[in-house]
Design a protein around this motif. Structure first.
Motif, PDB file in Angstrom:
ATOM      1  N   LYS A 162       2.579   0.035  -8.992  1.00 38.41           N
ATOM      2  CA  LYS A 162       1.409  -0.849  -9.005  1.00 38.41           C
ATOM      3  C   LYS A 162       1.718  -2.212  -9.615  1.00 38.41           C
ATOM      4  O   LYS A 162       0.844  -3.071  -9.697  1.00 38.41           O
ATOM      5  CB  LYS A 162       0.267  -0.192  -9.777  1.00 38.41           C
ATOM      6  CG  LYS A 162      -0.250   1.089  -9.178  1.00 38.41           C
ATOM      7  CD  LYS A 162      -1.108   0.850  -7.946  1.00 38.41           C
ATOM      8  CE  LYS A 162      -2.442   0.260  -8.305  1.00 38.41           C
ATOM      9  NZ  LYS A 162      -3.338   0.113  -7.115  1.00 38.41           N
ATOM     10  N   ASN A 163       2.959  -2.391 -10.062  1.00 37.81           N
ATOM     11  CA  ASN A 163       3.373  -3.656 -10.685  1.00 37.81           C
ATOM     12  C   ASN A 163       4.646  -4.157 -10.012  1.00 37.81           C
ATOM     13  O   ASN A 163       5.616  -3.397  -9.855  1.00 37.81           O
ATOM     14  CB  ASN A 163       3.638  -3.461 -12.180  1.00 37.81           C
ATOM     15  CG  ASN A 163       2.372  -3.142 -12.953  1.00 37.81           C
ATOM     16  OD1 ASN A 163       1.591  -4.021 -13.293  1.00 37.81           O
ATOM     17  ND2 ASN A 163       2.172  -1.860 -13.229  1.00 37.81           N
TER      18      ASN A 163
ATOM     19  N   ASN B 269       2.335   1.672  -3.350  1.00 36.90           N
ATOM     20  CA  ASN B 269       1.286   2.195  -4.228  1.00 36.90           C
ATOM     21  C   ASN B 269       1.245   3.715  -4.161  1.00 36.90           C
ATOM     22  O   ASN B 269       1.087   4.395  -5.190  1.00 36.90           O
ATOM     23  CB  ASN B 269      -0.084   1.649  -3.830  1.00 36.90           C
ATOM     24  CG  ASN B 269      -0.278   0.179  -4.116  1.00 36.90           C
ATOM     25  OD1 ASN B 269      -1.173  -0.435  -3.544  1.00 36.90           O
ATOM     26  ND2 ASN B 269       0.533  -0.418  -4.967  1.00 36.90           N
TER      27      ASN B 269
ATOM     28  N   GLN C 202       0.816  -1.210   0.000  1.00 42.80           N
ATOM     29  CA  GLN C 202       0.000   0.000   0.000  1.00 42.80           C
ATOM     30  C   GLN C 202       0.854   1.265   0.000  1.00 42.80           C
ATOM     31  O   GLN C 202       0.533   2.254  -0.672  1.00 42.80           O
ATOM     32  CB  GLN C 202      -0.928  -0.016   1.213  1.00 42.80           C
ATOM     33  CG  GLN C 202      -2.042  -1.048   1.108  1.00 42.80           C
ATOM     34  CD  GLN C 202      -2.883  -1.158   2.364  1.00 42.80           C
ATOM     35  OE1 GLN C 202      -2.439  -0.783   3.459  1.00 42.80           O
ATOM     36  NE2 GLN C 202      -4.097  -1.666   2.232  1.00 42.80           N
TER      37      GLN C 202
ATOM     38  N   ASP D 271      -9.381  -5.049  -1.720  1.00 42.45           N
ATOM     39  CA  ASP D 271      -9.779  -4.247  -2.892  1.00 42.45           C
ATOM     40  C   ASP D 271      -8.592  -3.475  -3.470  1.00 42.45           C
ATOM     41  O   ASP D 271      -8.716  -2.329  -3.891  1.00 42.45           O
ATOM     42  CB  ASP D 271     -10.907  -3.271  -2.543  1.00 42.45           C
ATOM     43  CG  ASP D 271     -12.206  -3.985  -2.214  1.00 42.45           C
ATOM     44  OD1 ASP D 271     -12.504  -4.987  -2.890  1.00 42.45           O
ATOM     45  OD2 ASP D 271     -12.908  -3.552  -1.283  1.00 42.45           O
ATOM     46  N   ASN D 272      -7.446  -4.134  -3.476  1.00 42.79           N
ATOM     47  CA  ASN D 272      -6.223  -3.541  -4.025  1.00 42.79           C
ATOM     48  C   ASN D 272      -5.908  -4.252  -5.338  1.00 42.79           C
ATOM     49  O   ASN D 272      -5.744  -5.479  -5.369  1.00 42.79           O
ATOM     50  CB  ASN D 272      -5.070  -3.711  -3.027  1.00 42.79           C
ATOM     51  CG  ASN D 272      -3.814  -2.977  -3.454  1.00 42.79           C
ATOM     52  OD1 ASN D 272      -3.337  -3.136  -4.562  1.00 42.79           O
ATOM     53  ND2 ASN D 272      -3.253  -2.181  -2.552  1.00 42.79           N
ATOM     54  N   ASP D 273      -5.831  -3.486  -6.425  1.00 39.79           N
ATOM     55  CA  ASP D 273      -5.659  -4.082  -7.760  1.00 39.79           C
ATOM     56  C   ASP D 273      -4.198  -4.153  -8.195  1.00 39.79           C
ATOM     57  O   ASP D 273      -3.898  -4.288  -9.390  1.00 39.79           O
ATOM     58  CB  ASP D 273      -6.480  -3.325  -8.798  1.00 39.79           C
ATOM     59  CG  ASP D 273      -6.055  -1.863  -8.942  1.00 39.79           C
ATOM     60  OD1 ASP D 273      -5.195  -1.405  -8.162  1.00 39.79           O
ATOM     61  OD2 ASP D 273      -6.578  -1.183  -9.847  1.00 39.79           O
ATOM     62  N   THR D 274      -3.270  -4.065  -7.239  1.00 40.70           N
ATOM     63  CA  THR D 274      -1.849  -4.193  -7.564  1.00 40.70           C
ATOM     64  C   THR D 274      -1.587  -5.507  -8.289  1.00 40.70           C
ATOM     65  O   THR D 274      -2.113  -6.555  -7.911  1.00 40.70           O
ATOM     66  CB  THR D 274      -1.005  -4.144  -6.273  1.00 40.70           C
ATOM     67  OG1 THR D 274      -1.210  -2.879  -5.637  1.00 40.70           O
ATOM     68  CG2 THR D 274       0.476  -4.316  -6.572  1.00 40.70           C
ATOM     69  N   LYS D 275      -0.761  -5.451  -9.322  1.00 41.74           N
ATOM     70  CA  LYS D 275      -0.421  -6.643 -10.093  1.00 41.74           C
ATOM     71  C   LYS D 275       0.904  -7.203  -9.559  1.00 41.74           C
ATOM     72  O   LYS D 275       1.936  -6.532  -9.595  1.00 41.74           O
ATOM     73  CB  LYS D 275      -0.301  -6.311 -11.580  1.00 41.74           C
ATOM     74  CG  LYS D 275      -1.628  -5.885 -12.207  1.00 41.74           C
ATOM     75  CD  LYS D 275      -1.454  -5.541 -13.676  1.00 41.74           C
ATOM     76  CE  LYS D 275      -2.800  -5.260 -14.338  1.00 41.74           C
ATOM     77  NZ  LYS D 275      -3.497  -4.111 -13.691  1.00 41.74           N
TER      78      LYS D 275
ATOM     79  N   THR E  20      -1.719 -12.374  -2.993  1.00 38.02           N
ATOM     80  CA  THR E  20      -2.678 -11.916  -3.997  1.00 38.02           C
ATOM     81  C   THR E  20      -4.113 -12.038  -3.482  1.00 38.02           C
ATOM     82  O   THR E  20      -4.953 -11.170  -3.760  1.00 38.02           O
ATOM     83  CB  THR E  20      -2.525 -12.688  -5.318  1.00 38.02           C
ATOM     84  OG1 THR E  20      -2.598 -14.106  -5.067  1.00 38.02           O
ATOM     85  CG2 THR E  20      -1.199 -12.383  -5.985  1.00 38.02           C
TER      86      THR E  20
ATOM     87  N   LEU F 194      -4.640  -9.159  -1.047  1.00 35.20           N
ATOM     88  CA  LEU F 194      -4.805  -7.894  -1.765  1.00 35.20           C
ATOM     89  C   LEU F 194      -6.204  -7.798  -2.377  1.00 35.20           C
ATOM     90  O   LEU F 194      -6.833  -6.735  -2.360  1.00 35.20           O
ATOM     91  CB  LEU F 194      -3.740  -7.764  -2.856  1.00 35.20           C
ATOM     92  CG  LEU F 194      -2.320  -7.464  -2.381  1.00 35.20           C
ATOM     93  CD1 LEU F 194      -1.327  -7.619  -3.523  1.00 35.20           C
ATOM     94  CD2 LEU F 194      -2.233  -6.057  -1.803  1.00 35.20           C
ATOM     95  N   LYS F 195      -6.688  -8.908  -2.905  1.00 38.76           N
ATOM     96  CA  LYS F 195      -8.035  -8.920  -3.483  1.00 38.76           C
ATOM     97  C   LYS F 195      -9.075  -8.608  -2.416  1.00 38.76           C
ATOM     98  O   LYS F 195     -10.008  -7.818  -2.633  1.00 38.76           O
ATOM     99  CB  LYS F 195      -8.318 -10.276  -4.124  1.00 38.76           C
ATOM    100  CG  LYS F 195      -9.655 -10.353  -4.839  1.00 38.76           C
ATOM    101  CD  LYS F 195      -9.835 -11.705  -5.524  1.00 38.76           C
ATOM    102  CE  LYS F 195     -11.173 -11.773  -6.244  1.00 38.76           C
ATOM    103  NZ  LYS F 195     -11.360 -13.082  -6.925  1.00 38.76           N
TER     104      LYS F 195
END
Length: 251
Positions: free
Chosen positions: A59-60, A54, A51, A94-98, A87, A90-91
Motif C-alpha cells: 500500500k506504500n 494492493n 490495485q 477511492d484507492n488510499d494507496t500512498k 494520485t 487513485l483518489k
C-alpha cells in the motif's frame, strides 16, 4: 510463447492465488508512473498494477522512473506531473494507496548535471537510487557515490546482482558498501527470471548479508505475474534473514 511466458504465465492475477508482500512495507523501486519511461504506458495500466499490488499487501510506494540522458530525460517536473496524474486517478478510484516519487538515475553524463545543480529528486530520508548500464561498467561509480554524499544524500545502487561484469569479482560489492553506498535487491533476481548467474549472485549477496533494501522494479504485468509466482514459491522473508532490510526507513 517464450520460456518466461511458459514458466511464469501471462494471465492476470485474477482468479489466481495471490502472494503476500506486505512484509516489504514499501516498494522503493518501481516504474508504475504512467507514460514516463519503459514502465506503465497509461493511467489505466498504472491503476491496474497498483490495485493488483494492493492485493499482494503493498500500500506504500516510491515511484522511481528512469532518468537517462537522451533516452528518458526526465526531470523533477515531469516526474511530479506523472505522479499528480496517478494520485488524482487513485483518489477518484477511492484507492488510499500512498505514493511518493523519486527517480532511478543512470550514471551517465546527465547525472553530473543534476548533481552539479543540486537538482536530484531524492527518495524519503534523503536516499538517491542509482544504476549503471548492464553492458558496461561505469568508471564514474565511486566518484558519483562521493558526489552524492557531498550533497548530504545517501546513494543506493539498484539491483547490483544484475551487473554481469561484477559476477567474477565479488570483492567489488564490498568496496561499494565500504564507500557508503547501500545495495537494493530486485525480488525477481532470486529466481532465474534474469538468468542463472544473476540468481546465483543475488543469493550469494543475500547469504553475505549485503543487501539493505528490496524493491520490485516492476514495469508491467509480466513482471507482476512473475513476482507473484516467485513470492508463492519462496519464503522470501526467511531467505533475507542474513540481511538488515531497511525499507521502513523510507515510509
Amino acid at each position: 510463447m517464450n520460456f518466461f511466458s511458459k514458466f511464469f504465465g501471462t494471465n492476470s492475477l485474477n482468479n489466481k492465488k495471490v502472494a503476500d508482500l506486505s512484509w516489504m512495507e514499501i516498494d522503493i523501486h518501481n516504474h508504475i508512473l504512467p507514460s514516463i519511461d519503459d514502465g506503465s504506458k497509461s493511467i489505466e495500466q498504472s491503476i491496474d498494477l497498483v490495485q493488483k499490488l494492493n492485493k499482494m499487501g503493498l500500500k506504500n510506494f516510491v515511484c522511481t522512473p528512469h532518468v537517462m540522458e537522451d533516452v528518458h530525460p526526465n526531470t523533477p517536473e515531469t516526474i511530479g506531473e506523472a505522479h499528480l496524474k496517478l494520485t488524482q486517478a487513485l483518489k477518484e478510484a477511492d484507492n488510499d494507496t500512498k505514493i511518493k516519487f523519486s527517480a532511478e538515475y543512470m550514471i551517465d553524463s546527465g547525472i553530473e548535471k543534476w548533481i552539479g545543480s543540486n537538482q536530484l529528486c531524492p527518495l524519503p530520508s534523503n536516499y538517491i537510487l542509482i544504476e549503471m548500464s548492464y553492458l558496461n561498467e561505469s568508471q564514474a561509480l565511486f566518484k558519483t557515490i562521493q558526489d552524492i554524499q557531498n550533497l548530504g544524500l545517501k546513494p543506493i545502487l539498484a539491483h547490483p546482482e544484475r551487473y554481469n561484469y561484477y559476477h567474477m569479482n565479488f570483492n567489488i560489492y564490498k568496496q561499494i558498501k565500504d564507500a557508503g553506498c547501500a545495495l537494493q535487491l530486485n525480488l525477481l533476481s532470486i529466481s532465474r527470471y534474469y538468468g542463472e548467474h544473476v540468481k546465483s549472485t543475488a543469493l550469494t549477496l543475500i547469504k553475505s548479508g549485503m543487501y539493505d533494501f528490496v524493491g520490485t522494479d516492476l514495469h508491467h504485468e509480466k513482471h507482476l505475474n512473475a513476482l507473484n509466482e516467485i513470492a508463492l514459491r519462496y519464503n522470501i522473508p526467511d531467505l533475507l534473514i542474513p540481511c538488515t532490510i531497511r525499507n521502513s526507513e523510507l515510509l
